[in-house]
Design a protein around this motif. Structure first.
Motif, PDB file in Angstrom:
ATOM      1  N   SER A 152       0.832  -1.200   0.000  1.00 12.67           N
ATOM      2  CA  SER A 152       0.000   0.000   0.000  1.00 12.67           C
ATOM      3  C   SER A 152       0.868   1.252   0.000  1.00 12.67           C
ATOM      4  CB  SER A 152      -0.919   0.009   1.223  1.00 12.67           C
ATOM      5  OG  SER A 152      -0.172   0.080   2.422  1.00 12.67           O
ATOM      6  N   THR A 153       0.369   2.284  -0.657  1.00 14.57           N
ATOM      7  CA  THR A 153       1.052   3.578  -0.680  1.00 14.57           C
ATOM      8  C   THR A 153       0.022   4.667  -0.409  1.00 14.57           C
ATOM      9  OG1 THR A 153       0.714   4.343  -2.967  1.00 14.57           O
ATOM     10  CG2 THR A 153       2.395   2.638  -2.617  1.00 14.57           C
ATOM     11  N   THR A 154       0.495   5.872  -0.192  1.00 16.58           N
ATOM     12  CA  THR A 154      -0.411   7.008  -0.132  1.00 16.58           C
ATOM     13  C   THR A 154      -0.896   7.327  -1.546  1.00 16.58           C
ATOM     14  OG1 THR A 154       1.332   8.645  -0.462  1.00 16.58           O
ATOM     15  CG2 THR A 154       0.879   7.967   1.815  1.00 16.58           C
ATOM     16  N   ALA A 155      -1.967   8.081  -1.615  1.00 13.79           N
ATOM     17  CA  ALA A 155      -2.492   8.474  -2.926  1.00 13.79           C
ATOM     18  C   ALA A 155      -1.461   9.272  -3.717  1.00 13.79           C
ATOM     19  CB  ALA A 155      -3.770   9.286  -2.749  1.00 13.79           C
ATOM     20  N   ASP A 156      -0.712  10.134  -3.038  1.00 11.90           N
ATOM     21  CA  ASP A 156       0.265  10.981  -3.720  1.00 11.90           C
ATOM     22  C   ASP A 156       1.432  10.176  -4.277  1.00 11.90           C
ATOM     23  OD1 ASP A 156      -1.227  13.231  -3.177  1.00 11.90           O
ATOM     24  OD2 ASP A 156      -0.090  13.787  -1.386  1.00 11.90           O
ATOM     25  N   ASP A 157       1.807   9.098  -3.598  1.00 10.85           N
ATOM     26  CA  ASP A 157       2.989   8.333  -4.002  1.00 10.85           C
ATOM     27  C   ASP A 157       2.692   7.217  -4.995  1.00 10.85           C
ATOM     28  OD1 ASP A 157       4.569   9.841  -2.334  1.00 10.85           O
ATOM     29  OD2 ASP A 157       4.563   8.389  -0.687  1.00 10.85           O
ATOM     30  N   TYR A 158       1.421   6.851  -5.134  1.00  8.44           N
ATOM     31  CA  TYR A 158       1.103   5.619  -5.850  1.00  8.44           C
ATOM     32  C   TYR A 158       1.575   5.614  -7.306  1.00  8.44           C
ATOM     33  CZ  TYR A 158      -1.427   1.671  -7.762  1.00  8.44           C
ATOM     34  OH  TYR A 158      -1.730   0.488  -8.389  1.00  8.44           O
ATOM     35  N   SER A 159       1.244   6.646  -8.045  1.00 12.70           N
ATOM     36  CA  SER A 159       1.578   6.659  -9.472  1.00 12.70           C
ATOM     37  C   SER A 159       3.084   6.550  -9.688  1.00 12.70           C
ATOM     38  CB  SER A 159       1.041   7.935 -10.129  1.00 12.70           C
ATOM     39  OG  SER A 159       1.370   7.971 -11.500  1.00 12.70           O
ATOM     40  N   THR A 160       3.842   7.299  -8.909  1.00 11.64           N
ATOM     41  CA  THR A 160       5.300   7.271  -9.042  1.00 11.64           C
ATOM     42  C   THR A 160       5.856   5.887  -8.738  1.00 11.64           C
ATOM     43  OG1 THR A 160       5.454   9.608  -8.432  1.00 11.64           O
ATOM     44  CG2 THR A 160       7.450   8.292  -8.210  1.00 11.64           C
ATOM     45  N   LYS A 161       5.371   5.275  -7.673  1.00 13.20           N
ATOM     46  CA  LYS A 161       5.902   3.971  -7.269  1.00 13.20           C
ATOM     47  C   LYS A 161       5.460   2.862  -8.226  1.00 13.20           C
ATOM     48  CE  LYS A 161       6.797   5.012  -2.442  1.00 13.20           C
ATOM     49  NZ  LYS A 161       6.575   4.669  -1.015  1.00 13.20           N
ATOM     50  N   LEU A 162       4.237   2.967  -8.742  1.00 19.46           N
ATOM     51  CA  LEU A 162       3.799   1.962  -9.715  1.00 19.46           C
ATOM     52  C   LEU A 162       4.627   2.054 -10.992  1.00 19.46           C
ATOM     53  CD1 LEU A 162       1.894  -0.265 -10.682  1.00 19.46           C
ATOM     54  CD2 LEU A 162       0.295   1.538 -11.405  1.00 19.46           C
ATOM     55  N   LYS A 163       4.830   3.274 -11.470  1.00 20.61           N
ATOM     56  CA  LYS A 163       5.610   3.446 -12.695  1.00 20.61           C
ATOM     57  C   LYS A 163       7.055   2.984 -12.499  1.00 20.61           C
ATOM     58  CE  LYS A 163       2.664   7.057 -14.580  1.00 20.61           C
ATOM     59  NZ  LYS A 163       2.454   8.505 -14.833  1.00 20.61           N
ATOM     60  N   ALA A 164       7.599   3.187 -11.296  1.00 18.06           N
ATOM     61  CA  ALA A 164       8.941   2.694 -11.006  1.00 18.06           C
ATOM     62  C   ALA A 164       8.983   1.170 -11.039  1.00 18.06           C
ATOM     63  CB  ALA A 164       9.406   3.212  -9.643  1.00 18.06           C
ATOM     64  N   ALA A 165       7.950   0.546 -10.503  1.00 22.67           N
ATOM     65  CA  ALA A 165       7.883  -0.917 -10.520  1.00 22.67           C
ATOM     66  C   ALA A 165       7.781  -1.444 -11.947  1.00 22.67           C
ATOM     67  CB  ALA A 165       6.686  -1.391  -9.689  1.00 22.67           C
ATOM     68  N   ILE A 166       6.985  -0.768 -12.761  1.00 21.50           N
ATOM     69  CA  ILE A 166       6.835  -1.175 -14.163  1.00 21.50           C
ATOM     70  C   ILE A 166       8.170  -1.016 -14.897  1.00 21.50           C
ATOM     71  CG2 ILE A 166       5.716  -0.589 -16.347  1.00 21.50           C
ATOM     72  CD1 ILE A 166       3.241   0.257 -14.609  1.00 21.50           C
ATOM     73  N   ALA A 167       8.832   0.127 -14.682  1.00 25.23           N
ATOM     74  CA  ALA A 167      10.122   0.365 -15.331  1.00 25.23           C
ATOM     75  C   ALA A 167      11.160  -0.665 -14.897  1.00 25.23           C
ATOM     76  CB  ALA A 167      10.622   1.774 -15.013  1.00 25.23           C
ATOM     77  N   GLY A 168      11.057  -1.125 -13.651  1.00 26.20           N
ATOM     78  CA  GLY A 168      11.976  -2.123 -13.133  1.00 26.20           C
ATOM     79  C   GLY A 168      11.574  -3.547 -13.449  1.00 26.20           C
ATOM     80  N   LYS A 169      10.575  -3.686 -14.331  1.00 24.59           N
ATOM     81  CA  LYS A 169      10.074  -5.004 -14.758  1.00 24.59           C
ATOM     82  C   LYS A 169       9.612  -5.844 -13.564  1.00 24.59           C
ATOM     83  CE  LYS A 169      13.024  -5.028 -18.872  1.00 24.59           C
ATOM     84  NZ  LYS A 169      11.978  -4.400 -19.698  1.00 24.59           N
ATOM     85  N   GLN A 170       8.957  -5.161 -12.619  1.00 19.78           N
ATOM     86  CA  GLN A 170       8.400  -5.838 -11.447  1.00 19.78           C
ATOM     87  C   GLN A 170       6.933  -5.447 -11.319  1.00 19.78           C
ATOM     88  OE1 GLN A 170       9.926  -8.092  -9.784  1.00 19.78           O
ATOM     89  NE2 GLN A 170      12.023  -7.810 -10.483  1.00 19.78           N
ATOM     90  N   ILE A 171       6.160  -5.716 -12.355  1.00 21.82           N
ATOM     91  CA  ILE A 171       4.740  -5.360 -12.359  1.00 21.82           C
ATOM     92  C   ILE A 171       4.015  -6.222 -11.319  1.00 21.82           C
ATOM     93  CG2 ILE A 171       2.650  -5.163 -13.753  1.00 21.82           C
ATOM     94  CD1 ILE A 171       4.452  -5.152 -16.238  1.00 21.82           C
ATOM     95  N   PRO A 172       3.230  -5.618 -10.430  1.00 22.26           N
ATOM     96  CA  PRO A 172       2.468  -6.422  -9.475  1.00 22.26           C
ATOM     97  C   PRO A 172       1.502  -7.358 -10.203  1.00 22.26           C
ATOM     98  CG  PRO A 172       2.423  -4.079  -8.901  1.00 22.26           C
ATOM     99  CD  PRO A 172       3.010  -4.173 -10.265  1.00 22.26           C
ATOM    100  N   ASP A 173       1.121  -8.440  -9.538  1.00 20.34           N
ATOM    101  CA  ASP A 173       0.137  -9.345 -10.143  1.00 20.34           C
ATOM    102  C   ASP A 173      -1.199  -8.636 -10.324  1.00 20.34           C
ATOM    103  OD1 ASP A 173       1.583 -11.969 -10.220  1.00 20.34           O
ATOM    104  OD2 ASP A 173       1.752 -11.555  -8.078  1.00 20.34           O
ATOM    105  N   VAL A 174      -1.590  -7.879  -9.311  1.00 13.92           N
ATOM    106  CA  VAL A 174      -2.874  -7.179  -9.309  1.00 13.92           C
ATOM    107  C   VAL A 174      -2.616  -5.777  -8.748  1.00 13.92           C
ATOM    108  CG1 VAL A 174      -5.212  -7.139  -8.347  1.00 13.92           C
ATOM    109  CG2 VAL A 174      -4.166  -9.324  -9.006  1.00 13.92           C
ATOM    110  N   PHE A 175      -3.216  -4.755  -9.374  1.00 10.70           N
ATOM    111  CA  PHE A 175      -2.941  -3.396  -8.907  1.00 10.70           C
ATOM    112  C   PHE A 175      -4.024  -2.430  -9.382  1.00 10.70           C
ATOM    113  CE2 PHE A 175      -0.807  -4.060 -12.939  1.00 10.70           C
ATOM    114  CZ  PHE A 175      -1.011  -2.892 -13.658  1.00 10.70           C
ATOM    115  N   TYR A 176      -4.098  -1.311  -8.674  1.00  4.91           N
ATOM    116  CA  TYR A 176      -4.999  -0.230  -9.063  1.00  4.91           C
ATOM    117  C   TYR A 176      -4.526   0.394 -10.371  1.00  4.91           C
ATOM    118  CZ  TYR A 176      -7.568   0.495  -4.594  1.00  4.91           C
ATOM    119  OH  TYR A 176      -8.381   0.389  -3.503  1.00  4.91           O
TER     120      TYR A 176
END
Length: 431
Positions: free
Chosen positions: A57-81
């Motif tokens: 879980s992240t705060t609303a403000d941090d979510y987009s940045t952290k999700l995009k970082a995960a995607i860029a790092g080829k670590q896409i979550p199985d399920v996500f907002y």
């Protein structure tokens, strides 16, 4: 950040491999109420499916940045907002999985019992959002409703607004003037009729005045019309002519949301996500239809968050099952609704929820009326990106300050917005 997020996510699959236990990652954003509700709901899913779900879980403000970082790092979550406005880019870039076959063939999911707006928000046919394959199910639908301070009305002896018939703009201004007061006699206003943020509230008044942001096929920006200018000018005049909102300086000292929360503002927008917070208010409040412009009809927007399956998941069927569970399981939905963070996703739960007189708001039906009848998607949610839309608000302050007319500003803004829209459509492959 990419490395940190990668470690955070990659640890999950490693643990699953070591123990032999099935494991999924679920990444979302929200406050403590939502986190607690999801933790409770997911325990039942884990037990029923013999799986471990790692919640990130992240705060609303941090979510987009952290999700995009995960995607860029080829670590896409199985399920996500996933946000409505991201669906096209994430599909085109292969980030999310097409889950149509899983949800349409499910024995436990009735798509017709989920709000149509919610499901259609995550359909994409390669050209238009709202059509074609399903890439997510709605976590929620969020009708942006209009609230009022009932206690303030009663103290002033003003009849309560009708819950079915919208106020005209003239009636809205008249009541707002009556409720804009210097209560302590020090020569300074300390109570106001309203205090609206242009980025979240202009849509309602533009639409209700017969204006729109785009043409039907989303290829032309249409803000340079008399109807749009009239709506924006009226909005600016609430402060500069009618004097029913806190001044710019007063809003900087204490923003209008905080002033609403402290009982200083009569009319203010209310989303379902506000309900748990508003339980602590010291005044009574309720919902009414949005004031109506010259069309005579209320208008507002409906937000949504989707829950998608990452394209790299090792177990797409189980991941889709978790999406289905979080979106449409009755028990999970009840947990989230009880937490006061959303309205029911399921139509057949909604009537029972509306009839519950023990929780606020009393007029919950207004939320459903918006979803069913008069709510629309935010203008940028159905385009490839939001740059064209954001441009409208970049230099709008002189209009709000009364130093530039709305009509003049919109003539300047339209070609800039159009250039951004053309670029977005080119990126999306739309001619």
């Amino acid at each position: 950040m990419i490395a940190t997020t990668g470690l955070l996510l990659s640890g999950c699959s490693a643990g699953a491999a070591d123990t032999g236990e099935k494991q999924l990652t679920f990444m979302f954003r929200g406050g403590e109420d939502e986190k607690a509700a999801y933790t409770t709901a997911i325990k039942a899913f884990e037990k029923a499916n013999d799986v471990k779900v790692k919640i990130i879980s992240t705060t609303a403000d941090d979510y987009s940045t952290k999700l995009k970082a995960a995607i860029a790092g080829k670590q896409i979550p199985d399920v996500f907002y996933i946000a409505q406005g991201d669906i096209q880019a994430y599909v085109n870039n292969g980030v999310v999985l097409d889950i149509t076959e899983y949800v349409e063939d499910s024995d436990t999911l009735d798509l017709d019992n989920i709000w149509e707006y919610g499901v259609d928000s995550y359909r994409f046919d390669g050209s238009l959002v709202g059509e074609g394959a399903i890439y997510a199910l709605p976590k929620d639908v969020g009708p942006f409703s209009f609230g009022y301070n009932k206690s303030m009305f009663e103290a002033a002896g003003i009849p309560l607004p009708d819950v079915d018939v919208p106020l005209t703009l003239e009636e809205f201004v008249d009541i707002s003037k009556q409720l804009t007061k210097d209560l302590d006699g020090d020569g300074e206003l300390d109570q106001w009729g309203t205090g609206l943020n242009v980025k979240w509230s202009l849509q309602s008044f533009a639409w209700s005045n017969g204006a729109d942001f785009l043409n039907e096929d989303r290829t032309k920006v249409t803000v340079d019309t008399p109807e749009f200018a009239e709506a924006l000018q009226w909005f600016a005049d609430l402060s500069n002519v009618e004097g029913v909102t806190p001044s710019t300086a007063q809003a900087q000292t204490l923003d209008t949301y905080q002033r609403w929360m402290s009982g200083q503002i009569a009319f203010f927008p209310v989303g379902p996500w506000d309900v748990s917070t508003y339980a602590e208010l010291d005044f009574d409040w309720d919902l009414i239809p949005y004031p109506a412009g010259k069309t005579g009809e209320s208008a507002t927007w409906v937000g949504s968050l989707g829950i998608a399956v990452g394209s790299t998941t090792e177990d797409p069927e189980l991941s889709a099952k978790l999406v289905e569970y979080l979106s449409a399981d009755v028990t999970a939905q009840q947990t989230l609704v009880d937490a006061g963070v959303q309205i029911p996703n399921l139509k057949d739960m909604a009537d029972t929820w509306v009839a519950d007189s023990t929780t606020k708001p009393a007029n919950k039906q207004e939320f459903l009326d918006i979803v069913n009848d008069y709510g629309r998607a935010l203008p940028a949610n159905n385009t490839y990106n939001a740059e064209w839309y954001d441009e409208l608000f970049t230099n709008i302050q002189p209009v709000l300050d009364g130093t530039q007319t709305a009509a003049d500003y919109l003539k300047e803004a339209q070609p800039k917005m159009q250039a951004f829209l053309d670029d977005a459509n080119a990126q999306a492959g739309i001619g």
